[in-house]
Design a protein around this motif. Structure first.
Motif, PDB file in Angstrom:
ATOM      1  N   GLY A 106       0.740  -1.277   0.177  1.00  0.00           N
ATOM      2  CA  GLY A 106       0.295  -0.212   0.098  1.00  0.00           C
ATOM      3  C   GLY A 106       1.168   1.486  -0.024  1.00  0.00           C
ATOM      4  N   ASP A 107       0.632   2.270  -0.674  1.00  0.00           N
ATOM      5  CA  ASP A 107       1.307   3.386  -0.773  1.00  0.00           C
ATOM      6  C   ASP A 107       0.388   4.940  -0.118  1.00  0.00           C
ATOM      7  OD1 ASP A 107      -0.540   4.520  -2.827  1.00  0.00           O
ATOM      8  OD2 ASP A 107       0.133   4.630  -4.422  1.00  0.00           O
ATOM      9  N   GLN A 108       1.277   5.730  -0.274  1.00  0.00           N
ATOM     10  CA  GLN A 108       0.981   6.882   0.555  1.00  0.00           C
ATOM     11  C   GLN A 108      -0.621   7.628   0.268  1.00  0.00           C
ATOM     12  OE1 GLN A 108       1.768   7.047   3.239  1.00  0.00           O
ATOM     13  NE2 GLN A 108       3.311   9.301   3.589  1.00  0.00           N
ATOM     14  N   GLU A 109      -0.864   7.284  -0.832  1.00  0.00           N
ATOM     15  CA  GLU A 109      -1.942   7.361  -2.011  1.00  0.00           C
ATOM     16  C   GLU A 109      -3.571   6.816  -1.761  1.00  0.00           C
ATOM     17  OE1 GLU A 109       0.401   8.219  -3.858  1.00  0.00           O
ATOM     18  OE2 GLU A 109       1.019   9.872  -3.363  1.00  0.00           O
ATOM     19  N   GLY A 110      -2.928   6.395  -1.149  1.00  0.00           N
ATOM     20  CA  GLY A 110      -3.818   5.305  -0.465  1.00  0.00           C
ATOM     21  C   GLY A 110      -4.151   4.041  -1.704  1.00  0.00           C
ATOM     22  N   SER A 126      -6.978 -11.689  -5.598  1.00  0.00           N
ATOM     23  CA  SER A 126      -5.784 -10.727  -5.990  1.00  0.00           C
ATOM     24  C   SER A 126      -6.985  -9.344  -5.354  1.00  0.00           C
ATOM     25  CB  SER A 126      -5.447 -10.365  -6.890  1.00  0.00           C
ATOM     26  OG  SER A 126      -4.238 -11.615  -7.624  1.00  0.00           O
ATOM     27  N   LYS A 127      -6.519  -8.585  -4.551  1.00  0.00           N
ATOM     28  CA  LYS A 127      -7.481  -7.303  -4.189  1.00  0.00           C
ATOM     29  C   LYS A 127      -6.567  -5.897  -4.864  1.00  0.00           C
ATOM     30  CE  LYS A 127     -10.109  -4.878  -0.869  1.00  0.00           C
ATOM     31  NZ  LYS A 127     -10.410  -4.987   0.533  1.00  0.00           N
ATOM     32  N   ILE A 128      -6.906  -5.320  -5.975  1.00  0.00           N
ATOM     33  CA  ILE A 128      -6.153  -4.580  -6.471  1.00  0.00           C
ATOM     34  C   ILE A 128      -7.178  -2.679  -6.402  1.00  0.00           C
ATOM     35  CG2 ILE A 128      -5.301  -3.143  -8.217  1.00  0.00           C
ATOM     36  CD1 ILE A 128      -4.780  -5.915  -9.799  1.00  0.00           C
ATOM     37  N   ILE A 129      -6.941  -1.555  -5.402  1.00  0.00           N
ATOM     38  CA  ILE A 129      -7.491  -0.768  -5.040  1.00  0.00           C
ATOM     39  C   ILE A 129      -6.739   0.397  -5.821  1.00  0.00           C
ATOM     40  CG2 ILE A 129      -8.549   1.326  -3.533  1.00  0.00           C
ATOM     41  CD1 ILE A 129      -8.478  -1.331  -1.340  1.00  0.00           C
ATOM     42  N   ALA A 130      -7.109   0.888  -6.418  1.00  0.00           N
ATOM     43  CA  ALA A 130      -6.881   2.451  -7.363  1.00  0.00           C
ATOM     44  C   ALA A 130      -7.144   3.632  -6.554  1.00  0.00           C
ATOM     45  CB  ALA A 130      -6.635   2.067  -9.018  1.00  0.00           C
ATOM     46  N   GLN A 131      -6.545   4.124  -6.071  1.00  0.00           N
ATOM     47  CA  GLN A 131      -6.903   5.982  -6.089  1.00  0.00           C
ATOM     48  C   GLN A 131      -6.225   6.555  -6.831  1.00  0.00           C
ATOM     49  OE1 GLN A 131      -8.392   6.024  -3.105  1.00  0.00           O
ATOM     50  NE2 GLN A 131      -9.249   8.315  -3.932  1.00  0.00           N
ATOM     51  N   ASN A 132      -7.684   7.399  -7.965  1.00  0.00           N
ATOM     52  CA  ASN A 132      -7.070   8.473  -8.721  1.00  0.00           C
ATOM     53  C   ASN A 132      -7.917   9.548  -8.305  1.00  0.00           C
ATOM     54  OD1 ASN A 132      -6.404  10.078 -11.187  1.00  0.00           O
ATOM     55  ND2 ASN A 132      -7.425   8.870 -12.227  1.00  0.00           N
ATOM     56  N   THR A 135     -11.641   9.439  -7.206  1.00  0.00           N
ATOM     57  CA  THR A 135     -12.233   8.340  -7.915  1.00  0.00           C
ATOM     58  C   THR A 135     -11.258   7.474  -7.589  1.00  0.00           C
ATOM     59  OG1 THR A 135     -12.580   9.859 -10.113  1.00  0.00           O
ATOM     60  CG2 THR A 135     -12.499   7.020 -10.272  1.00  0.00           C
ATOM     61  N   ARG A 136     -12.382   6.385  -7.007  1.00  0.00           N
ATOM     62  CA  ARG A 136     -11.178   4.724  -5.700  1.00  0.00           C
ATOM     63  C   ARG A 136     -12.398   3.508  -6.824  1.00  0.00           C
ATOM     64  NH1 ARG A 136      -9.853   2.635  -1.041  1.00  0.00           N
ATOM     65  NH2 ARG A 136     -11.131   0.918  -0.534  1.00  0.00           N
ATOM     66  N   THR A 137     -11.373   2.382  -7.379  1.00  0.00           N
ATOM     67  CA  THR A 137     -12.494   1.773  -7.795  1.00  0.00           C
ATOM     68  C   THR A 137     -11.525   0.842  -6.982  1.00  0.00           C
ATOM     69  OG1 THR A 137      -9.944   1.290  -9.667  1.00  0.00           O
ATOM     70  CG2 THR A 137     -12.262   2.517  -9.855  1.00  0.00           C
ATOM     71  N   THR A 138     -12.323  -0.601  -6.650  1.00  0.00           N
ATOM     72  CA  THR A 138     -11.702  -2.422  -6.193  1.00  0.00           C
ATOM     73  C   THR A 138     -11.647  -2.977  -7.202  1.00  0.00           C
ATOM     74  OG1 THR A 138     -12.364  -0.529  -3.568  1.00  0.00           O
ATOM     75  CG2 THR A 138     -11.739  -3.191  -4.072  1.00  0.00           C
ATOM     76  N   GLU A 139     -11.258  -3.423  -7.267  1.00  0.00           N
ATOM     77  CA  GLU A 139     -11.304  -4.934  -7.705  1.00  0.00           C
ATOM     78  C   GLU A 139     -10.932  -6.422  -7.107  1.00  0.00           C
ATOM     79  OE1 GLU A 139     -10.827  -6.624 -12.304  1.00  0.00           O
ATOM     80  OE2 GLU A 139      -9.425  -4.853 -11.765  1.00  0.00           O
ATOM     81  N   LEU A 140     -11.466  -7.094  -7.333  1.00  0.00           N
ATOM     82  CA  LEU A 140     -11.276  -8.511  -6.819  1.00  0.00           C
ATOM     83  C   LEU A 140     -10.900  -9.216  -8.081  1.00  0.00           C
ATOM     84  CD1 LEU A 140     -14.047  -8.990  -4.209  1.00  0.00           C
ATOM     85  CD2 LEU A 140     -11.485  -8.320  -3.603  1.00  0.00           C
ATOM     86  N   ILE A 141      -9.990  -9.814  -8.314  1.00  0.00           N
ATOM     87  CA  ILE A 141      -9.541 -11.293  -9.151  1.00  0.00           C
ATOM     88  C   ILE A 141      -9.240 -12.673  -7.933  1.00  0.00           C
ATOM     89  CG2 ILE A 141      -8.124 -12.093 -11.080  1.00  0.00           C
ATOM     90  CD1 ILE A 141      -7.843  -8.115 -11.039  1.00  0.00           C
ATOM     91  N   TRP A 142      -9.719 -14.046  -9.339  1.00  0.00           N
ATOM     92  CA  TRP A 142      -9.517 -15.067  -8.430  1.00  0.00           C
ATOM     93  C   TRP A 142      -8.513 -15.717 -10.134  1.00  0.00           C
ATOM     94  CZ3 TRP A 142     -13.820 -12.656  -7.235  1.00  0.00           C
ATOM     95  CH2 TRP A 142     -13.912 -12.881  -6.048  1.00  0.00           C
ATOM     96  N   ARG A 143      -7.407 -16.231  -9.202  1.00  0.00           N
ATOM     97  CA  ARG A 143      -6.411 -16.130 -10.207  1.00  0.00           C
ATOM     98  C   ARG A 143      -6.317 -17.696  -9.769  1.00  0.00           C
ATOM     99  NH1 ARG A 143      -4.563 -12.178 -13.832  1.00  0.00           N
ATOM    100  NH2 ARG A 143      -4.192 -10.403 -12.629  1.00  0.00           N
ATOM    101  N   GLY A 144      -5.752 -19.032 -10.949  1.00  0.00           N
ATOM    102  CA  GLY A 144      -5.103 -19.936 -10.899  1.00  0.00           C
ATOM    103  C   GLY A 144      -3.887 -20.402 -10.499  1.00  0.00           C
TER     104      GLY A 144
END
Length: 768
Positions: A106-110, A126-132, A135-144
């Motif tokens: 995690g970084d200083q921008e969130g 995987s849980k990826i939170i992008a803070q622009n 604007t905030r988006t959260t994506e959940l990705i299941w991988r093999g």
């Protein structure tokens, strides 16, 4: 009960052998026990050392995660906006390290990238939170396992901010890699720990924090596989008292109020032995052992040993605690000890039987001597008959004993004849219990019991409950030799109380110890009754003489007071006539003179009644207003009421006229009011009030005078002549008042007040 010499010898022989064997057995047992307990201590220490080594080895890969964070910072990978590349790098790190539960950054921008193990639909999530900006988006990705996407979806409700997490703030504060306290992972509900390391820019500014989640359930599995005796247990306790590893992992979790879980503390874990052994050592926050501590304790009547190891390190302030039952180490020698004790008991029994046979052979002449002495003492054998074969020492003792027996039998015969044939009651009493040891027929006749009944009784059973028991203190060592003589009351079998004269002496041995008490008993009931009748007659004569004297004094006083009262009346009438003739009449003065004239006439009426009463002639009766009479009586006690701050509450209904001698009823009222004032004056606390009530009861008017004083002493016989509680009283007031009321056809009595004071009632007949 006396013990035979043969048994004593047998038991001594067997007992000495038993004690000798037990000493040898216990000495061997204690030595072996200490050696095995020392071995147990070393074993527990080795278990703790192995557990520490395993825990450090299990968590060692986390140091690699910290080095990963440094490499990421050097290569500027985490600083780039290529979160897919960062996710792939974290994914690869998670694949190659099975101890890791998740890796994140995690970084200083969130912004936040988190790769963790998952139960589905893919093995990794995987849980990826992008803070622009805003604007905030959260994506959940299941991988093999091959990094292929099994499922992907957004999570618009997610509010996670890495900058607010404890691991982020702690790493930011310390500026070095830090370990968190173990906790229950929210996602997997398994115990774990997190290591977090800060990532800095080239200019030293914090860029973000990279961390690794490590499940520590495997440590509990390791503890479960340890062999510590048969029933030993090892556990790991954090510095704050949380139990973070236990052979039974299901005991580690405790529920919070919000439904989440936390580690159970040592004081609440469902392992009662661990709670008892280690709970008090972790009663405050962040407690840890500084040195290895070995203890032995008892729980539920079972003995245990325990060891607490020093903390692993400053980064991992964990304490290894181990306990095990002592029987796991010394159970075998304990069983052997029991077997050896039974063997010792069997040997002692055999030697005891042999000793009993030997002692019986040695004791046979002694027993024959004892039987002969008993027969001589009971008169069943002549002392001149030859002795049985015995020891020389016993022959000489027999001659002396025989002489003593004959002399004692002679003394007992003389004493027994005197005791039984005495014309006075005689008793022999046990000084300790008070039970009758011996009584004669005369005493039984006095008390009305048979001899058999008295032998089952004690002095206390016959004594009057209000009288002291003379034998209770007579046996004390303070009474040396002498006797006791007193009169007291006894209770006969038919319940009659009698007076007896008791003359007792205490018989003691050479050491002053009481043996028994002997007493003569004489029935003095008739003498006491006659004396009581004579005393009562003397009191009655004295009272009669005092009453006659009072009558003479009353007649004389009435005659002497009549003349000055007549003069007062005439002067009051003259002054009243002069005041009315004055041009400027003083109404207050006229009222005072009228009251003076009224009271003078009333005093004359009282004197007249007193003279008639002293002459014992016929009194005159007439109808009068009792309410008016009470008002006049209150004026007579006004000075006492004011002086003592007493209030008088008059509660009279509409009373009819009554019939009687007005002046005598006034005397009763004044006497009761003054008695009430004096009673209230003696009471230092509470209300100072007198309540006067009046009611109509059939053909009578009832008057009640109630006060708030201390009440009447229950032991005092009211309305009896010369009975008084006043220092200067004669005890005639209430007696005269009752005589006046009863002579007028009414009655007078006392009742307890609701406020603990006194309440007197009297009735006066209604006028027809």
């Amino acid at each position: 009960m006396k013990t035979s010499l043969g048994l004593v010898l047998a038991f001594c022989l067997a007992g000495l052998q038993f004690i000798a064997i037990i000493v040898i057995v216990l000495s061997s047992y204690l030595t072996s026990e200490r050696v095995l307990l020392d071995h147990a201590r070393e074993l527990l220490k080795d278990v703790g050392t192995n557990t520490i080594a395993h825990s450090l080895g299990f968590l060692e890969p986390a140091q690699g995660a910290a080095e990963l964070a440094a490499r990421l910072a050097e290569n500027r990978i985490v600083a780039s906006e290529n979160r897919q590349l960062l996710e792939q790098l974290l994914f690869q790190q998670l694949q190659i390290t099975p101890q890791f539960a998740g890796v994140f950054y995690g970084d200083q921008e969130g912004n936040f990238v988190y790769v963790m193990r998952s139960d589905g639909p893919g093995p990794f999530r995987s849980k990826i939170i992008a803070q622009n900006g805003t604007t905030r988006t959260t994506e959940l990705i299941w991988r093999g396992n091959d990094y292929s996407i099994a499922e992907s979806r957004p999570d618009p409700d997610d509010t996670f901010d890495p900058r607010l997490r404890p691991w982020y703030q702690l790493a930011q504060k310390e500026s070095v890699a830090v370990w968190t306290d173990p906790y229950i992972f929210f996602s997997s509900q398994t115990p774990g720990i997190t290591i977090a390391a800060p990532v800095f820019e080239a200019d030293g500014q914090l860029q973000g924090v990279v961390g690794v989640d490590i499940e520590i359930s495997a440590i509990s599995d390791f503890l479960a596989n340890l062999t510590i005796g048969d029933n030993g247990v090892a556990l790991i306790i954090n510095r704050n008292g949380d139990v973070i590893a236990h052979p039974k992992p299901e005991l580690l979790k405790a529920a919070n109020a919000d439904g989440t879980f936390r580690f159970a503390e040592i004081g609440e874990i469902e392992d009662p032995i661990a709670r008892y052994a280690f709970g008090e050592l972790f009663t405050s926050d962040f407690v840890s052992a500084e040195v290895e501590t070995y203890t032995e304790f008892e729980y539920n009547e079972a003995d245990f040993v325990s060891t607490i190891m020093p903390v692993i390190s400053s980064e991992l302030p964990w304490t290894i605690a181990v306990y095990a039952p002592e029987d796991d180490f010394i159970g075998t020698i304990t069983k052997n000890r029991s077997r050896d004790i039974w063997i010792a008991a069997l040997v002692a029994l055999v030697t005891g039987i042999v000793g009993l046979l030997l002692a019986n052979y040695i004791n046979r002449p002694v027993r024959a001597f004892a039987v002969r002495a008993a027969l001589v003492s009971q008169g069943e054998m002549d002392a001149s008959e030859p002795l049985p074969k015995t020891y020389k020492e016993l022959e000489r003792a027999n001659e002396t004993l025989t002489r003593e027996i004959l002399q004692r039998k002679k003394s007992e015969q003389e004493y027994g004849q005197t005791f039984n044939l005495s014309s006075r009651g005689m008793i022999q009493v046990d000084p300790n219990t008070g039970n009758f040891l011996r009584v004669n027929d005369t005493f039984a006749a006095i008390m009305g019991y048979t001899l058999e009944e008295l032998y089952s009784m004690s002095v206390a059973d016959l004594s009057h409950p209000e009288d002291p028991i003379i034998f209770a203190d007579f046996a004390s060592n303070s009474v040396k030799g002498g006797g006791s003589s007193r009169e007291k009351r006894y209770l006969r079998k038919d319940g009659q109380t009698i007076w007896v004269s008791v003359n007792a002496i205490m018989i003691r041995n050479n050491d002053g110890v009481p043996l028994h008490a002997v007493a003569t008993i004489d029935d003095v009931t008739q003498r006491k009754t006659s004396q009581a009748q004579i005393d009562k007659l003397n009191r009655d004569l004295s009272h009669l003489a005092r009453g006659e004297l009072l009558g003479q004094m009353a007649a004389g006083l009435a005659h002497e007071l009549n003349q000055p009262l007549t003069a007062i009346t005439q002067n009051a009438d003259t002054a009243l006539w002069s005041a009315k003739q004055s041009p400027e009449q003083d109404e207050d003065l006229i009222q005072i003179l009228k009251e003076l004239d009224q009271q003078a006439h009333r005093a004359a009426d009282i004197i007249k009644a007193l003279r008639e009463f002293a002459k014992k002639g016929e009194e005159w009766k007439a109808p009068f207003d009792l309410t008016e009479l009470l008002d006049q009586s209150l004026k007579l006690v006004r000075a006492e009421v004011t002086e003592h701050a007493v209030t008088i509450d008059v509660q009279l209904n509409d009373l009819p006229l009554v019939y009687g001698i007005r002046v005598q009823i006034a005397q009763v009222l004044v006497n009761l009011l003054r008695n009430a004032i004096e009673a209230i004056t003696e009471s230092k606390e509470g209300k100072r009030q007198i309540i006067v009530t009046g009611n109509v009861d059939d053909g009578f008017v009832e008057i009640s005078v109630e006060d708030t004083g201390p009440g009447v002493d229950p032991s005092l016989e009211l309305f009896t002549q010369f009975e008084t509680t006043k220092r200067s009283g004669m005890g005639l007031g209430l007696s005269i008042c009752r005589s006046i009321i009863e002579a007028g056809g009414g009655r007078m009595w006392h009742a307890k007040s609701s406020n603990n004071g006194a309440r007197f009632h009297f009735t006066v007949p209604r006028a027809l």
